[in-house]
Design a protein around this motif. Structure first.
Motif, PDB file in Angstrom:
ATOM      1  N   THR A 424      67.790  39.367  20.983  1.00  0.00           N
ATOM      2  CA  THR A 424      69.021  39.541  21.887  1.00  0.00           C
ATOM      3  C   THR A 424      68.556  40.326  23.329  1.00  0.00           C
ATOM      4  N   TYR A 427      66.383  38.228  25.574  1.00  0.00           N
ATOM      5  CA  TYR A 427      67.051  37.111  26.205  1.00  0.00           C
ATOM      6  C   TYR A 427      68.034  37.592  27.368  1.00  0.00           C
ATOM      7  N   GLN A 439      76.905  35.243  28.606  1.00  0.00           N
ATOM      8  CA  GLN A 439      75.404  35.809  28.511  1.00  0.00           C
ATOM      9  C   GLN A 439      75.152  36.627  27.048  1.00  0.00           C
ATOM     10  N   GLY A 443      72.769  35.724  24.316  1.00  0.00           N
ATOM     11  CA  GLY A 443      71.757  36.571  23.699  1.00  0.00           C
ATOM     12  C   GLY A 443      71.751  36.845  22.269  1.00  0.00           C
ATOM     13  N   HIS A 446      70.537  33.716  20.421  1.00  0.00           N
ATOM     14  CA  HIS A 446      69.036  33.732  20.654  1.00  0.00           C
ATOM     15  C   HIS A 446      68.469  34.623  19.481  1.00  0.00           C
TER      16      HIS A 446
END
Length: 483
Positions: A424, A427, A439, A443, A446
Motif C-alpha cells: 500500500t 503504491y 488512490q 493502494g 495493490h
C-alpha cells in the motif's frame, strides 16, 4: 505410552470421538468468531487496533507456550483428567468473556480459553492415533478436519449476525451451553486409553520452550501491529525466541527423557508432512486475514456480509475433509496433495488480480476452490507423517505438529500484514495525491494483491515438496489389539 491401559476392543470409540469433536468445534468457533467482533470491540471498549490485536496475540501466545509441553502432560495424566481439565478451562474462560465488563477481563478470559484449547488439540490428535489403526486413520482425521474447518467458517457469519442484533457478549453466551454439554458427555463416556508413565519433569526445558516458542509467536504477532518490523520489541522477542529455541533443541538432544522427543525428525515422511502442514497453515491464516479485510475495507461489506461470502468456501472445506480422509486411506497422500497444491496455487494466482470490479460470485468460487485445495493437502499430509512414527513418539509428534501450526499461524499473518502494508505504501508513494480516497483504495488493493502473491509462492513451494511424499506402510507393534 509403551503399553495400553485398556483393551482397545472394549473401548467405545464413537462417544469419545463425539466428546472431543464437540468441544473442539466450540473452541475453534469462539477463537475465530471474535476476530469479526474486533472492530465492534474497538468502539465499545474504546481501544486502538493494536490493543484489540492483543486478544488474538495473547491466545496464540498461550497456545505457543502450552502446546509444546502437551506431550509430557499426555504421559503424566489420564485421558479423562486432561479432557475434564481442558473443558473446565474452556468453560471458565468463556464465562468470564461473556460477563467481561472491560478489555482487561476479556484478555484474561482469552488466556484461560487458550489453556483449554492447548490441552484439547493435542489430546484429540493423540486419542485418534491410539484408537484407530493406520489404515483407518485418514477417515478419523477427516472428521477432525471437518470440525477444525467448519467452525472457523461458521464463526464469522454467526458472530456478524450476533453483533448486528445483540452484542459481542453473545458470542460467548452461545458457546457456553455447548461446552457444558461436551463436558457432561465426556464425564459420562470418556475412557482412559493410554497408560500413565509419569516421566520426570525437566523445568529448565519448560522454561526454554516457553521463551523459545513464546518469543517467536509474540515477535511475529507484534510485527502485525502499527510499527511493524521497525519495532524494537519485535526484534528483541525474535532474538530471545530463536536463542531460547536453539538452547531448547540442544537440551532435548542431550537428555535421556526429553520434554519434546526430537527423534521424530529422523522419520522423513514426518518431516515432509510437518513442512506441508506449516505451509498450509501459513496460506490459510494469511488468506483468512487478508480476504475479510479486503471485503470490509476494499468492497465496503459489513462484518455479517463478509462472513456470508466466506461461508460457502469454509463449509466446502469442512465437508471435503472426511471424503479426503477416506481417499487417503484408499490411495495414499501423493495423488491428493500434488493436485491440491496446484489448485491452491491457481486460486491464489487468480486472487492476486482481485479488485473493485470483482463480483461476489467470483470471490465465492475462488475461495471455495482454495478451500478444496487445502482440504486435499492438510489432513493427508499430516496423517501420513504421523503414521510413520513409532507409537511411543505419538505424543511428541502431535505436540511438534500442533506447536508448529501455532508458529506458522503467527508467521503467516505477520508476513501477510507487513506485505499488505508495504504494498500500500509503495503504491501511494508513486501517486500525486495519496490522500485521494480513490488512490487510497487502489493502494490498499495493490497491497492485498501482493499478499496473495506471497501466499501463492508458499503454495508453489509446497507443490514442489509434494513430489517427495511417499505413502507410509508401516505397521507398528501394538500391545492392545489394534488391528
Amino acid at each position: 505410552m509403551q503399553a495400553q491401559a485398556v483393551n482397545l476392543k472394549k473401548v467405545r470409540k464413537m462417544p469419545i470421538l463425539i466428546s472431543l469433536l464437540l468441544s473442539g468445534f466450540i473452541g475453534m468457533f469462539s477463537e475465530t468468531a471474535l476476530n469479526v467482533a474486533l472492530s465492534d470491540l474497538m468502539k465499545v471498549l474504546n481501544i486502538t487496533p493494536s490493543t484489540a490485536q492483543w486478544l488474538t496475540t495473547v491466545y496464540l501466545l498461550t497456545l505457543g507456550i502450552l502446546v509444546p509441553i502437551s506431550g509430557l502432560l499426555i504421559q503424566r495424566f489420564t485421558t479423562r483428567q486432561l479432557f475434564i481439565a481442558s473443558l473446565s478451562f474452556s468453560i471458565i474462560g468463556t464465562f468470564i468473556a461473556a460477563m467481561a465488563p472491560s478489555f482487561g477481563f476479556l484478555l484474561v478470559a482469552r488466556v484461560v480459553q487458550a489453556m483449554g484449547t492447548a490441552l484439547l488439540l493435542p489430546l484429540m490428535f493423540n486419542t485418534i492415533l491410539v484408537l484407530f489403526p493406520p489404515e483407518k486413520r485418514g477417515a478419523a482425521m477427516g472428521m477432525i478436519g471437518l470440525v477444525i474447518m467448519v467452525a472457523p467458517a461458521t464463526g464469522p457469519t454467526i458472530a456478524g449476525l450476533l453483533i448486528e442484533n445483540l452484542s459481542w457478549h453473545w458470542i460467548f453466551w452461545l458457546s457456553l451451553p455447548f461446552l457444558v454439554i461436551a463436558l457432561i458427555f465426556g464425564i459420562l463416556f470418556m475412557q482412559n486409553i493410554t497408560k500413565v508413565t509419569k516421566p520426570a519433569i525437566d523445568w529448565f526445558s519448560i522454561v526454554l520452550s516457553s521463551i523459545g516458542f513464546g518469543g517467536v509467536v509474540y515477535g511475529f504477532s507484534s510485527a502485525g501491529e502499527a510499527d511493524g518490523w521497525n519495532s524494537v520489541k519485535v526484534w528483541i522477542a525474535l532474538v530471545l525466541g530463536v536463542a531460547g529455541l536453539a538452547l531448547f533443541v540442544w537440551r532435548q538432544l542431550t537428555m535421556k527423557q526429553p520434554l519434546m522427543d526430537l527423534r521424530a525428525f529422523k522419520y522423513p515422511m514426518f518431516v515432509v508432512g510437518l513442512l506441508m502442514v506449516f505451509i498450509c497453515m501459513m496460506v490459510i491464516l494469511s488468506s483468512m486475514l487478508i480476504l475479510p479485510l479486503y471485503l470490509q475495507n476494499g468492497q465496503g461489506y459489513s462484518a455479517f456480509k463478509a462472513g456470508l461470502v466466506l461461508l460457502p468456501g469454509g463449509l466446502v472445506n469442512g465437508l471435503m475433509s472426511p471424503l479426503m480422509g477416506r481417499l487417503f486411506d484408499k490411495f495414499g497422500p501423493k495423488w491428493l496433495v500434488i493436485p491440491g497444491l496446484a489448485l491452491t496455487a491457481a486460486a491464489l494466482w487468480m486472487f492476486s488480480d482481485i479488485n473493485a470490479a470483482s463480483t461476489v460470485a467470483f470471490i465465492i468460487v475462488l475461495h471455495s476452490l482454495l478451500m478444496i485445495g487445502i482440504s486435499m493437502v492438510f489432513m493427508p499430509a499430516q496423517t501420513n507423517g504421523i503414521n510413520q512414527l513409532p507409537q511411543e513418539l505419538y505424543p511428541h509428534g502431535t505436540a511438534i505438529m500442533n506447536t508448529l501450526q501455532q508458529v506458522a499461524g503467527a508467521i503467516g499473518t505477520a508476513l501477510a500484514v507487513s506485505i499488505l502494508t508495504s504494498g500500500t505504501k509503495s503504491y501511494l508513494s508513486g501517486v500525486k495525491n495519496p490522500q485521494d480516497p480513490v488512490q487510497a483504495l487502489a493502494g490498499f488493493t495493490h497491497g492485498v494483491q501482493n499478499a496473495f502473491i506471497f501466499a501463492m509462492a508458499l503454495a508453489i513451494a509446497g507443490f514442489v515438496l509434494g513430489f517427495f511424499l511417499k505413502r507410509v506402510s508401516i505397521r507398528h507393534p501394538q500391545s492392545g489389539p489394534m488391528h
